[in-house]
Motif scaffolding. Structure first.
Motif, PDB file in Angstrom:
ATOM      1  N   VAL A  97       3.753  85.072  24.069  1.00  0.00           N
ATOM      2  CA  VAL A  97       3.286  83.689  24.223  1.00  0.00           C
ATOM      3  C   VAL A  97       4.418  82.793  24.718  1.00  0.00           C
ATOM      4  CG1 VAL A  97       2.439  81.681  22.940  1.00  0.00           C
ATOM      5  CG2 VAL A  97       1.405  83.913  22.577  1.00  0.00           C
ATOM      6  N   SER A  98       5.616  82.988  24.176  1.00  0.00           N
ATOM      7  CA  SER A  98       6.732  82.143  24.601  1.00  0.00           C
ATOM      8  C   SER A  98       7.104  82.401  26.057  1.00  0.00           C
ATOM      9  CB  SER A  98       7.941  82.342  23.692  1.00  0.00           C
ATOM     10  OG  SER A  98       8.494  83.624  23.867  1.00  0.00           O
ATOM     11  N   GLN A  99       6.980  83.638  26.522  1.00  0.00           N
ATOM     12  CA  GLN A  99       7.266  83.935  27.928  1.00  0.00           C
ATOM     13  C   GLN A  99       6.256  83.256  28.844  1.00  0.00           C
ATOM     14  OE1 GLN A  99       9.985  85.639  29.165  1.00  0.00           O
ATOM     15  NE2 GLN A  99      10.643  85.519  27.050  1.00  0.00           N
ATOM     16  N   ILE A 100       5.012  83.259  28.449  1.00  0.00           N
ATOM     17  CA  ILE A 100       3.982  82.582  29.248  1.00  0.00           C
ATOM     18  C   ILE A 100       4.242  81.085  29.288  1.00  0.00           C
ATOM     19  CG2 ILE A 100       1.532  81.972  29.321  1.00  0.00           C
ATOM     20  CD1 ILE A 100       0.971  84.783  28.207  1.00  0.00           C
ATOM     21  N   LEU A 101       4.518  80.497  28.127  1.00  0.00           N
ATOM     22  CA  LEU A 101       4.787  79.056  28.076  1.00  0.00           C
ATOM     23  C   LEU A 101       6.048  78.695  28.859  1.00  0.00           C
ATOM     24  CD1 LEU A 101       3.885  78.290  24.355  1.00  0.00           C
ATOM     25  CD2 LEU A 101       2.545  77.758  26.406  1.00  0.00           C
ATOM     26  N   LEU A 102       7.076  79.526  28.737  1.00  0.00           N
ATOM     27  CA  LEU A 102       8.318  79.264  29.458  1.00  0.00           C
ATOM     28  C   LEU A 102       8.100  79.339  30.967  1.00  0.00           C
ATOM     29  CD1 LEU A 102      11.287  78.643  28.907  1.00  0.00           C
ATOM     30  CD2 LEU A 102      11.714  81.094  28.952  1.00  0.00           C
ATOM     31  N   ALA A 103       7.348  80.329  31.429  1.00  0.00           N
ATOM     32  CA  ALA A 103       7.066  80.451  32.862  1.00  0.00           C
ATOM     33  C   ALA A 103       6.272  79.255  33.369  1.00  0.00           C
ATOM     34  CB  ALA A 103       6.311  81.746  33.139  1.00  0.00           C
ATOM     35  N   ARG A 104       5.329  78.776  32.563  1.00  0.00           N
ATOM     36  CA  ARG A 104       4.536  77.602  32.957  1.00  0.00           C
ATOM     37  C   ARG A 104       5.390  76.350  32.981  1.00  0.00           C
ATOM     38  NH1 ARG A 104      -0.430  78.031  34.958  1.00  0.00           N
ATOM     39  NH2 ARG A 104      -1.982  78.855  33.565  1.00  0.00           N
ATOM     40  N   TRP A 105       6.298  76.263  32.004  1.00  0.00           N
ATOM     41  CA  TRP A 105       7.087  75.049  31.843  1.00  0.00           C
ATOM     42  C   TRP A 105       8.145  74.903  32.933  1.00  0.00           C
ATOM     43  CZ3 TRP A 105      11.904  74.540  28.548  1.00  0.00           C
ATOM     44  CH2 TRP A 105      12.290  73.215  28.433  1.00  0.00           C
ATOM     45  N   ILE A 106       8.883  75.985  33.240  1.00  0.00           N
ATOM     46  CA  ILE A 106      10.003  75.836  34.169  1.00  0.00           C
ATOM     47  C   ILE A 106       9.676  76.230  35.607  1.00  0.00           C
ATOM     48  CG2 ILE A 106      11.722  76.104  32.368  1.00  0.00           C
ATOM     49  CD1 ILE A 106      12.263  78.905  33.272  1.00  0.00           C
ATOM     50  N   SER A 139      10.179  79.999  40.271  1.00  0.00           N
ATOM     51  CA  SER A 139      11.511  80.302  40.783  1.00  0.00           C
ATOM     52  C   SER A 139      12.563  80.256  39.677  1.00  0.00           C
ATOM     53  CB  SER A 139      11.872  79.310  41.892  1.00  0.00           C
ATOM     54  OG  SER A 139      13.173  79.565  42.362  1.00  0.00           O
ATOM     55  N   ASP A 140      12.520  79.202  38.883  1.00  0.00           N
ATOM     56  CA  ASP A 140      13.483  79.086  37.789  1.00  0.00           C
ATOM     57  C   ASP A 140      13.243  80.140  36.720  1.00  0.00           C
ATOM     58  OD1 ASP A 140      14.752  76.970  38.994  1.00  0.00           O
ATOM     59  OD2 ASP A 140      13.574  75.456  37.933  1.00  0.00           O
ATOM     60  N   TYR A 141      12.003  80.504  36.505  1.00  0.00           N
ATOM     61  CA  TYR A 141      11.714  81.571  35.548  1.00  0.00           C
ATOM     62  C   TYR A 141      12.271  82.901  36.050  1.00  0.00           C
ATOM     63  CZ  TYR A 141       9.261  84.654  32.358  1.00  0.00           C
ATOM     64  OH  TYR A 141       8.981  85.602  31.413  1.00  0.00           O
ATOM     65  N   GLY A 142      12.218  83.121  37.340  1.00  0.00           N
ATOM     66  CA  GLY A 142      12.809  84.328  37.921  1.00  0.00           C
ATOM     67  C   GLY A 142      14.309  84.390  37.686  1.00  0.00           C
ATOM     68  N   VAL A 143      14.994  83.253  37.813  1.00  0.00           N
ATOM     69  CA  VAL A 143      16.434  83.200  37.533  1.00  0.00           C
ATOM     70  C   VAL A 143      16.683  83.484  36.058  1.00  0.00           C
ATOM     71  CG1 VAL A 143      18.460  81.679  37.476  1.00  0.00           C
ATOM     72  CG2 VAL A 143      16.925  81.642  39.443  1.00  0.00           C
TER      73      VAL A 143
END
Length: 178
Positions: A53-62, A65-69
């Motif tokens: 869940v935190s990975q999904i929220l983090l990907a949505r939030w940032i 491209s930034d999630y890839g970094v």
């Protein structure tokens, strides 16, 4: 014709309840092990769900491209950090119980202190070296990745020491802490 009432159709068999009580309720070594394994399993399932869940929220939030970094840097931290404890987290599960049962308390204290300090010093030195590599390669690295790579270098010693501490906690049968 067989008649089944609603209460008997939904009630679990008495044998199943008795077996569960015997497995989870007693002080025998097998029931303690079963409870401990069940607790660890539940902790890992909840941990995996929270991570997902935190990975999904983090990907949505940032953003993508930034999630890839972030994933790139965190993968490097995991890869390098897993190797920098030199197997101490795994070997602690053999060495610590051996020292405890043998009454070799001085060796135990030395292992506990030395393992933490050794992994911290080595990972801090490697982190400083890697920060130098990032600095020297920064003209060829994407500008958006330089700061996260430095943050990864800072995170590395804490990750390695936490990994070492995890093995130490497991060897003391502190599974919930581990």
């Amino acid at each position: 014709m067989v008649v089944i009432d609603a209460q008997s159709a939904t009630a679990p068999p008495a044998g199943v309840i008795a077996r569960l009580r015997a497995m989870l309720g007693g002080s025998a070594e097998a029931s303690v092990t079963t409870r401990l394994a069940g607790t660890i399993f539940i902790i890992r399932v909840i941990s995996a769900a929270l991570a997902y869940v935190s990975q999904i929220l983090l990907a949505r939030w940032i953003g993508g491209s930034d999630y890839g970094v972030y994933v790139y840097v965190w993968t490097w931290v995991l890869l390098l950090g897993s190797m920098m404890d030199f197997g101490i987290s795994a070997s602690a599960q053999k060495i610590i119980p051996e020292y405890r049962t043998g009454g070799e308390h001085a060796l135990l204290r030395g292992f506990l202190s030395g393992s933490r300090w050794m992994t911290f010093v080595v990972s801090a030195a490697a982190s400083a070296l890697l920060a130098g590599v990032v600095k020297s390669l920064s003209p060829w690295i994407d500008a958006n990745a330089v700061l996260p790579l430095y943050i990864g270098c800072i995170t590395l010693p804490a990750f390695v020491v936490a990994n070492t501490q995890d093995g130490i906690a497991r060897s003391h049968d502190w599974m919930r802490l581990g």
